[in-house]
Design a protein around this motif. Structure first.
Motif, PDB file in Angstrom:
ATOM      1  N   GLY A  21       0.809  -1.220   0.000  1.00  0.00           N
ATOM      2  CA  GLY A  21       0.000   0.000   0.000  1.00  0.00           C
ATOM      3  C   GLY A  21       0.838   1.264   0.000  1.00  0.00           C
ATOM      4  N   ILE A  22       0.462   2.195   0.865  1.00  0.00           N
ATOM      5  CA  ILE A  22       1.158   3.489   0.943  1.00  0.00           C
ATOM      6  C   ILE A  22       2.623   3.267   1.333  1.00  0.00           C
ATOM      7  N   GLY A  23       2.852   2.385   2.308  1.00  0.00           N
ATOM      8  CA  GLY A  23       4.218   2.111   2.766  1.00  0.00           C
ATOM      9  C   GLY A  23       5.099   1.566   1.656  1.00  0.00           C
ATOM     10  N   LEU A  40       9.669  -2.302   8.618  1.00  0.00           N
ATOM     11  CA  LEU A  40       9.157  -3.175   9.685  1.00  0.00           C
ATOM     12  C   LEU A  40       7.773  -3.618   9.261  1.00  0.00           C
ATOM     13  N   ASP A  41       7.595  -4.898   9.018  1.00  0.00           N
ATOM     14  CA  ASP A  41       6.309  -5.375   8.469  1.00  0.00           C
ATOM     15  C   ASP A  41       6.176  -6.870   8.698  1.00  0.00           C
ATOM     16  N   ARG A  42       4.948  -7.324   8.873  1.00  0.00           N
ATOM     17  CA  ARG A  42       4.766  -8.776   9.035  1.00  0.00           C
ATOM     18  C   ARG A  42       4.699  -9.479   7.685  1.00  0.00           C
ATOM     19  N   ASP A  67       5.398  -8.501  14.165  1.00  0.00           N
ATOM     20  CA  ASP A  67       4.061  -7.974  14.400  1.00  0.00           C
ATOM     21  C   ASP A  67       4.230  -6.696  15.220  1.00  0.00           C
ATOM     22  N   LEU A  68       3.841  -5.589  14.647  1.00  0.00           N
ATOM     23  CA  LEU A  68       4.060  -4.285  15.296  1.00  0.00           C
ATOM     24  C   LEU A  68       3.241  -4.119  16.571  1.00  0.00           C
ATOM     25  N   THR A  69       2.240  -4.969  16.766  1.00  0.00           N
ATOM     26  CA  THR A  69       1.434  -4.865  17.992  1.00  0.00           C
ATOM     27  C   THR A  69       2.086  -5.619  19.156  1.00  0.00           C
ATOM     28  N   ASN A  93       5.987   6.462  10.704  1.00  0.00           N
ATOM     29  CA  ASN A  93       5.027   5.577  11.362  1.00  0.00           C
ATOM     30  C   ASN A  93       3.794   5.536  10.484  1.00  0.00           C
ATOM     31  N   ASN A  94       3.536   4.365   9.922  1.00  0.00           N
ATOM     32  CA  ASN A  94       2.540   4.316   8.846  1.00  0.00           C
ATOM     33  C   ASN A  94       1.559   3.154   8.942  1.00  0.00           C
ATOM     34  N   ALA A  95       2.000   1.989   9.433  1.00  0.00           N
ATOM     35  CA  ALA A  95       1.110   0.823   9.411  1.00  0.00           C
ATOM     36  C   ALA A  95      -0.173   1.109  10.193  1.00  0.00           C
ATOM     37  N   ALA A 158     -13.885   4.014  16.096  1.00  0.00           N
ATOM     38  CA  ALA A 158     -12.616   3.666  16.753  1.00  0.00           C
ATOM     39  C   ALA A 158     -11.436   4.086  15.870  1.00  0.00           C
ATOM     40  N   TYR A 159     -11.532   3.801  14.581  1.00  0.00           N
ATOM     41  CA  TYR A 159     -10.455   4.166  13.654  1.00  0.00           C
ATOM     42  C   TYR A 159     -10.210   5.674  13.715  1.00  0.00           C
ATOM     43  N   ASN A 160     -11.303   6.439  13.680  1.00  0.00           N
ATOM     44  CA  ASN A 160     -11.158   7.894  13.721  1.00  0.00           C
ATOM     45  C   ASN A 160     -10.505   8.362  15.011  1.00  0.00           C
ATOM     46  N   THR A 162      -8.297   6.723  16.686  1.00  0.00           N
ATOM     47  CA  THR A 162      -6.846   6.462  16.602  1.00  0.00           C
ATOM     48  C   THR A 162      -6.165   7.521  15.735  1.00  0.00           C
ATOM     49  N   LYS A 163      -6.826   7.892  14.647  1.00  0.00           N
ATOM     50  CA  LYS A 163      -6.175   8.830  13.716  1.00  0.00           C
ATOM     51  C   LYS A 163      -6.127  10.249  14.276  1.00  0.00           C
ATOM     52  N   ALA A 164      -7.135  10.597  15.105  1.00  0.00           N
ATOM     53  CA  ALA A 164      -7.107  11.899  15.791  1.00  0.00           C
ATOM     54  C   ALA A 164      -6.018  11.888  16.866  1.00  0.00           C
ATOM     55  N   TRP A 191      -9.099   8.861   0.408  1.00  0.00           N
ATOM     56  CA  TRP A 191      -9.349   7.439   0.138  1.00  0.00           C
ATOM     57  C   TRP A 191      -8.386   6.990  -0.958  1.00  0.00           C
ATOM     58  N   ILE A 192      -7.407   6.196  -0.566  1.00  0.00           N
ATOM     59  CA  ILE A 192      -6.316   5.804  -1.456  1.00  0.00           C
ATOM     60  C   ILE A 192      -6.583   4.392  -1.974  1.00  0.00           C
ATOM     61  N   MET A 193      -6.577   4.244  -3.273  1.00  0.00           N
ATOM     62  CA  MET A 193      -6.945   2.963  -3.893  1.00  0.00           C
ATOM     63  C   MET A 193      -5.771   1.969  -3.834  1.00  0.00           C
ATOM     64  N   GLU A 195      -4.212  -1.883  -2.953  1.00  0.00           N
ATOM     65  CA  GLU A 195      -4.692  -3.238  -3.263  1.00  0.00           C
ATOM     66  C   GLU A 195      -5.703  -3.716  -2.207  1.00  0.00           C
ATOM     67  N   ARG A 196      -5.378  -3.454  -0.935  1.00  0.00           N
ATOM     68  CA  ARG A 196      -6.272  -3.936   0.128  1.00  0.00           C
ATOM     69  C   ARG A 196      -7.605  -3.201   0.128  1.00  0.00           C
ATOM     70  N   GLN A 197      -7.543  -1.861  -0.071  1.00  0.00           N
ATOM     71  CA  GLN A 197      -8.812  -1.112  -0.116  1.00  0.00           C
ATOM     72  C   GLN A 197      -9.693  -1.640  -1.237  1.00  0.00           C
TER      73      GLN A 197
HETATM   74  N1  LIG Z   1      -5.626   3.456   2.005  1.00  0.00           N
HETATM   75  C1  LIG Z   1      -6.371   4.466   2.444  1.00  0.00           C
HETATM   76  O1  LIG Z   1      -7.389   4.820   1.853  1.00  0.00           O
HETATM   77  C2  LIG Z   1      -5.947   5.222   3.674  1.00  0.00           C
HETATM   78  C3  LIG Z   1      -6.563   6.456   3.931  1.00  0.00           C
HETATM   79  C4  LIG Z   1      -6.189   7.183   5.055  1.00  0.00           C
HETATM   80  C5  LIG Z   1      -5.213   6.683   5.896  1.00  0.00           C
HETATM   81  N2  LIG Z   1      -4.644   5.485   5.625  1.00  0.00           N
HETATM   82  C6  LIG Z   1      -3.617   5.001   6.566  1.00  0.00           C
HETATM   83  O2  LIG Z   1      -2.425   4.746   5.850  1.00  0.00           O
HETATM   84  C7  LIG Z   1      -1.678   3.742   6.502  1.00  0.00           C
HETATM   85  C8  LIG Z   1      -1.296   2.662   5.493  1.00  0.00           C
HETATM   86  O3  LIG Z   1      -2.488   2.125   4.986  1.00  0.00           O
HETATM   87  P1  LIG Z   1      -2.537   1.270   3.644  1.00  0.00           P
HETATM   88  O4  LIG Z   1      -3.860   1.550   3.042  1.00  0.00           O
HETATM   89  O5  LIG Z   1      -1.322   1.471   2.863  1.00  0.00           O
HETATM   90  O6  LIG Z   1      -2.566  -0.226   4.280  1.00  0.00           O
HETATM   91  P2  LIG Z   1      -2.148  -1.627   3.633  1.00  0.00           P
HETATM   92  O7  LIG Z   1      -2.987  -2.634   4.340  1.00  0.00           O
HETATM   93  O8  LIG Z   1      -2.178  -1.566   2.166  1.00  0.00           O
HETATM   94  O9  LIG Z   1      -0.639  -1.795   4.115  1.00  0.00           O
HETATM   95  C9  LIG Z   1      -0.348  -1.869   5.489  1.00  0.00           C
HETATM   96  C10 LIG Z   1       0.985  -2.555   5.700  1.00  0.00           C
HETATM   97  O10 LIG Z   1       1.174  -2.651   7.113  1.00  0.00           O
HETATM   98  C11 LIG Z   1       1.480  -3.991   7.468  1.00  0.00           C
HETATM   99  N3  LIG Z   1       0.905  -4.300   8.772  1.00  0.00           N
HETATM  100  C12 LIG Z   1      -0.392  -4.164   9.160  1.00  0.00           C
HETATM  101  N4  LIG Z   1      -0.535  -4.579  10.411  1.00  0.00           N
HETATM  102  C13 LIG Z   1       0.685  -4.995  10.849  1.00  0.00           C
HETATM  103  C14 LIG Z   1       1.169  -5.531  12.064  1.00  0.00           C
HETATM  104  N5  LIG Z   1       0.371  -5.763  13.103  1.00  0.00           N
HETATM  105  N6  LIG Z   1       2.488  -5.833  12.151  1.00  0.00           N
HETATM  106  C15 LIG Z   1       3.311  -5.629  11.103  1.00  0.00           C
HETATM  107  N7  LIG Z   1       2.913  -5.127   9.928  1.00  0.00           N
HETATM  108  C16 LIG Z   1       1.610  -4.796   9.793  1.00  0.00           C
HETATM  109  C17 LIG Z   1       0.838  -4.858   6.383  1.00  0.00           C
HETATM  110  O11 LIG Z   1       1.469  -6.121   6.276  1.00  0.00           O
HETATM  111  C18 LIG Z   1       1.040  -3.988   5.152  1.00  0.00           C
HETATM  112  O12 LIG Z   1       2.272  -4.237   4.529  1.00  0.00           O
HETATM  113  C19 LIG Z   1      -2.560   3.234   7.647  1.00  0.00           C
HETATM  114  O13 LIG Z   1      -2.186   3.867   8.835  1.00  0.00           O
HETATM  115  C20 LIG Z   1      -3.948   3.670   7.220  1.00  0.00           C
HETATM  116  O14 LIG Z   1      -4.824   3.822   8.303  1.00  0.00           O
HETATM  117  C21 LIG Z   1      -4.966   4.740   4.538  1.00  0.00           C
END
Ligand SMILES: NC(=O)c1ccc[n+]([C@@H]2O[C@H](COP(=O)([O-])OP(=O)(O)OC[C@H]3O[C@@H](n4cnc5c(N)ncnc54)[C@H](O)[C@@H]3O)[C@@H](O)[C@H]2O)c1
Length: 255
Positions: A21-23, A40-42, A67-69, A93-95, A158-160, A162-164, A191-193, A195-197
């Motif tokens: 995704g974005i990362g 850092l990613d699972r 696992d980042l959690t 910090n992005n995940a 809940a998501y909102n 966290t983001k706030a 809203w970013i298109m 693969e997961r979205q």
């Molecule tokens: N895509 C959107 O529309 C959108 C909009 C606003 C904000 N965001 C934010 O952008 C960030 C990235 O989102 P995205 O859409 O790219 O997500 P994504 O699901 O496409 O990618 C997330 C990445 O994080 C990793 N990840 C998730 N949970 C994990 C964990 N517990 N341990 C280790 N790695 C983990 C996944 O393996 C994946 O590589 C997030 O914080 C999301 O909330 C996304």
């Protein structure tokens, strides 16, 4: 085509969730800047694939599978990185995750688990890496929030929250570390298109409505539309910018 920022060459950039995704777009973009990128990613295999594909650049990519959690493992991994790698100059910090719930029909555990990923790992990463960034003379911290903080959606309470929380963290942390030449900013994507979205949430109708009616600009947002903002916030070109949240959503949210 991304602009090249000469000051990003050889900088060490750590990206949580850097495999998809974005990362993923950020990992590739910083590799193109010939930075050293630590993911850092699972999704370890995907991280390795990206690293292989980026061998065409004179960059270095380190992939850590965790696992980042799991805070204990996260702390140990960051300690290892501090021991083995150059100081991290840029922390991204992005995940995060965006589960939907009817009203507040979620358990306390669901709520806490979401905060563990979307907020707690952001705090832990900063806590563990700040000292070395200060010793290295400064740096840039960028946190991914969301434009939904302004919009609000009934199934994303809940998501909102966290983001706030991230925006609150950015504003106070920036005050605390500015004297050490560390800048702290957030990016709030629309809203970013990804693969997961596309797989999980996007319907043709919702996408069409977002682009044609809700955004000011009738463009499809992909991770590529965000990359320039992160590069800019990481580079010295934004050296006077801190404590800010930049909304990158084609004009959807009204702050
Ligand atoms: N895509 C959107 O529309 C959108 C909009 C606003 C904000 N965001 C934010 O952008 C960030 C990235 O989102 P995205 O859409 O790219 O997500 P994504 O699901 O496409 O990618 C997330 C990445 O994080 C990793 N990840 C998730 N949970 C994990 C964990 N517990 N341990 C280790 N790695 C983990 C996944 O393996 C994946 O590589 C997030 O914080 C999301 O909330 C996304």
């Amino acid at each position: 085509m991304n602009p090249i920022y000469p000051d990003l060459k050889n900088k060490h950039v750590l990206i949580t969730g850097g495999s998809n995704g974005i990362g993923e777009a950020l990992t590739r973009a910083f590799a193109e800047q010939t930075a050293e990128v630590t993911i850092l990613d699972r999704d370890y295999q995907k991280g390795l694939t990206i690293a292989k594909e980026c061998e065409k650049y004179p960059c270095k990519i380190n992939v850590y599978d965790l696992d980042l959690t799991d805070t204990k493992t996260l702390v140990e991994t960051l300690k290892q990185i501090k021991k083995d790698k150059p100081p991290v100059n840029i922390i991204i910090n992005n995940a995060g995750y965006d589960p939907r719930y009817e009203l507040l029909e979620m358990s306390e555990k669901d709520w806490n688990d979401l905060f563990q990923l979307n907020v707690v790992h952001y705090f832990i990463t900063c806590r563990e890496l700040l000292e070395s960034a200060i010793a290295a003379g400064g740096g840039s911290i960028i946190m991914t929030s969301s434009h939904l903080v302004w919009i609000g959606k009934p199934d994303l309470i809940a998501y909102n929250a966290t983001k706030a929380a991230i925006i609150g963290m950015v504003r106070s942390l920036a005050e605390a570390v500015g004297k050490h030449n560390i800048r702290v900013n957030a990016v709030a994507p629309g809203w970013i298109m990804t693969e997961r979205q596309l797989k999980q949430w996007v319907t043709p109708e919702a996408k069409q409505k977002t682009i044609a009616e809700l955004q000011c600009l009738a463009i499809e947002l992909t991770p590529q539309e965000l990359v320039g903002t992160y590069l800019f916030l990481a580079s010295d070109s934004s050296k006077a910018i801190t404590r800010q949240t930049i909304v990158v959503d084609a004009g959807y949210a009204h702050s």
